[in-house]
Motif scaffolding. Structure first.
Motif, PDB file in Angstrom:
ATOM      1  N   TYR A  69       0.884  -1.006   0.116  1.00  0.00           N
ATOM      2  CA  TYR A  69      -0.184  -0.118  -0.069  1.00  0.00           C
ATOM      3  C   TYR A  69       0.968   1.154   0.155  1.00  0.00           C
ATOM      4  O   TYR A  69       1.600   1.368   0.875  1.00  0.00           O
ATOM      5  N   ARG A  70       0.671   2.203  -0.762  1.00  0.00           N
ATOM      6  CA  ARG A  70       1.578   3.267  -1.234  1.00  0.00           C
ATOM      7  C   ARG A  70       3.112   3.123  -0.857  1.00  0.00           C
ATOM      8  O   ARG A  70       3.820   3.662  -0.182  1.00  0.00           O
ATOM      9  N   VAL A 121       3.055  -4.959   2.304  1.00  0.00           N
ATOM     10  CA  VAL A 121       2.297  -5.378   3.597  1.00  0.00           C
ATOM     11  C   VAL A 121       2.205  -6.991   3.439  1.00  0.00           C
ATOM     12  O   VAL A 121       2.417  -7.391   4.750  1.00  0.00           O
ATOM     13  N   PRO A 161      -1.066 -12.168  14.205  1.00  0.00           N
ATOM     14  CA  PRO A 161      -1.356 -11.006  15.023  1.00  0.00           C
ATOM     15  C   PRO A 161      -2.129 -10.163  14.123  1.00  0.00           C
ATOM     16  O   PRO A 161      -2.033  -9.861  12.958  1.00  0.00           O
ATOM     17  N   SER A 162      -2.875  -9.277  14.666  1.00  0.00           N
ATOM     18  CA  SER A 162      -3.442  -7.944  13.913  1.00  0.00           C
ATOM     19  C   SER A 162      -2.364  -7.246  13.174  1.00  0.00           C
ATOM     20  O   SER A 162      -1.527  -6.922  13.633  1.00  0.00           O
ATOM     21  N   GLY A 163      -2.925  -6.768  11.771  1.00  0.00           N
ATOM     22  CA  GLY A 163      -2.068  -5.929  11.436  1.00  0.00           C
ATOM     23  C   GLY A 163      -1.088  -6.482  10.354  1.00  0.00           C
ATOM     24  O   GLY A 163      -0.223  -5.943   9.656  1.00  0.00           O
ATOM     25  N   VAL A 164      -1.067  -7.990  10.472  1.00  0.00           N
ATOM     26  CA  VAL A 164       0.000  -8.671   9.774  1.00  0.00           C
ATOM     27  C   VAL A 164      -0.137  -9.077   8.384  1.00  0.00           C
ATOM     28  O   VAL A 164       0.744  -9.356   7.599  1.00  0.00           O
ATOM     29  N   GLY A 165      -1.485  -8.588   7.889  1.00  0.00           N
ATOM     30  CA  GLY A 165      -1.867  -8.525   6.522  1.00  0.00           C
ATOM     31  C   GLY A 165      -2.901  -9.713   6.181  1.00  0.00           C
ATOM     32  O   GLY A 165      -2.965  -9.957   4.957  1.00  0.00           O
ATOM     33  N   LYS A 166      -3.672 -10.259   7.118  1.00  0.00           N
ATOM     34  CA  LYS A 166      -4.442 -11.269   6.790  1.00  0.00           C
ATOM     35  C   LYS A 166      -5.431 -10.863   5.989  1.00  0.00           C
ATOM     36  O   LYS A 166      -5.837 -11.630   4.888  1.00  0.00           O
ATOM     37  N   THR A 167      -6.158  -9.735   6.393  1.00  0.00           N
ATOM     38  CA  THR A 167      -7.349  -9.388   5.618  1.00  0.00           C
ATOM     39  C   THR A 167      -6.802  -8.965   4.123  1.00  0.00           C
ATOM     40  O   THR A 167      -7.601  -9.155   3.186  1.00  0.00           O
ATOM     41  N   THR A 168      -5.677  -8.239   3.983  1.00  0.00           N
ATOM     42  CA  THR A 168      -5.323  -7.683   2.788  1.00  0.00           C
ATOM     43  C   THR A 168      -5.115  -9.504   1.911  1.00  0.00           C
ATOM     44  O   THR A 168      -5.427  -9.163   0.666  1.00  0.00           O
TER      45      THR A 168
END
Ligand code: ADP
Ligand code: MG
Length: 245
Positions: free
Chosen positions: A12-13, A17, A36-43
């Protein structure tokens, strides 16, 4: 049906990620992606579901390239996204209507599964009248009706209290085995991954990569017997070390 991700990268930009993600989910398999949160799972989820196109890499279904194409595999977003102004049955029938069924047949087909999904008697209610666990079951049924092949679930149980979550895990295990649903479950909950999966991918780092993989052998144990076994604790300890949490 087999889902494969090959060398997926996304930034991202200008900031990477996720990097070089390889994974696969085989017919009938329940696989978790744990990190963990923020690791890129949803990405990664958005890429596997075809909502987003990656910078590089491919998503394959039975060897066919479906990168950037939604519609082939079913998915349930982190938020259940039931439409509050539609009844429960119309929410659930929606994927069938989108696929071209008329409303009456779509409702009938949806209703056939209400008992199995613990939703009997809720068809004419609105989502706001359901409990948290029922909302998730309704969202899961809608996802299942979209496609029976591979289901992607992004933290489907994370908004539930611990007791409802346990009940839903138990039910979900029964239903995925009854329906032979291949599932990729995204989660940050170690116990959840251990309870539900045949195999777990661990995702860590910045950018997020898959850094380890654990195959879960239950040796005939299930439910509480597995969760209180030395094997469960050994898996948990290995995962905690690998995730450094
Ligand atoms: N659309 C976006 N634009 C910019 N950055 C994003 C976007 N989506 C996610 N990110 C960033 O990517 C990283 C991974 O986010 P995400 O995939 O949501 O992680 P997870 O689901 O594991 O919690 C985070 O640092 C987040 O801020
Ligand atoms: Mg997420």
């Amino acid at each position: 049906m087999k889902l494969q991700a090959c060398r997926i990268c996304q930034s991202y930009r200008g900031t990477p990620v996720i990097q070089d993600i390889d994974l696969e989910v085989d017919e009938g398999e329940v696989v978790s992606l744990l990190g963990p949160s923020g690791v890129g799972k949803t990405t990664l989820f958005n890429i596997l579901s075809g909502i987003d196109t990656p910078d590089s890499g491919q998503v394959l279904v039975d060897g066919e390239d479906i990168t950037g194409r939604a519609g082939r595999i079913s998915y349930m977003l982190q938020k259940d996204l039931l439409f509050e102004y539609k009844t429960v049955v119309d929410n659930i029938a929606l994927p069938l209507v989108i696929k071209g069924e008329n409303k009456v047949t779509a409702r009938e087909k949806a209703l056939e599964h209400f008992e199995q999904f613990g939703l009997l008697g809720t068809d004419k209610l609105f989502p706001s009248q359901l409990s948290g666990g029922m909302r998730q079951r309704a969202a899961l049924l809608r996802t299942y009706l979209f496609s029976h092949d591979v289901t992607l679930l992004d933290e489907p149980f994370s908004s539930l209290d611990a007791i409802t979550k346990r009940q839903l895990h138990k039910w979900y295990l029964e239903i995925i085995h009854a329906l032979q649903m291949a599932t990729l479950l995204i989660t940050h909950d170690i116990d959840e991954a251990l309870r539900l999966s045949d195999r777990i991918y661990l995702m860590t780092g910045k950018p997020g990569r898959i850094t380890d993989q654990v195959t879960i052998e239950r040796n005939g144990k299930s439910g509480e017997a597995f969760e209180t076994s030395p094997e469960f604790l050994a898996y948990k300890s290995r995962i905690i070390k690998a995730l450094q949490c």
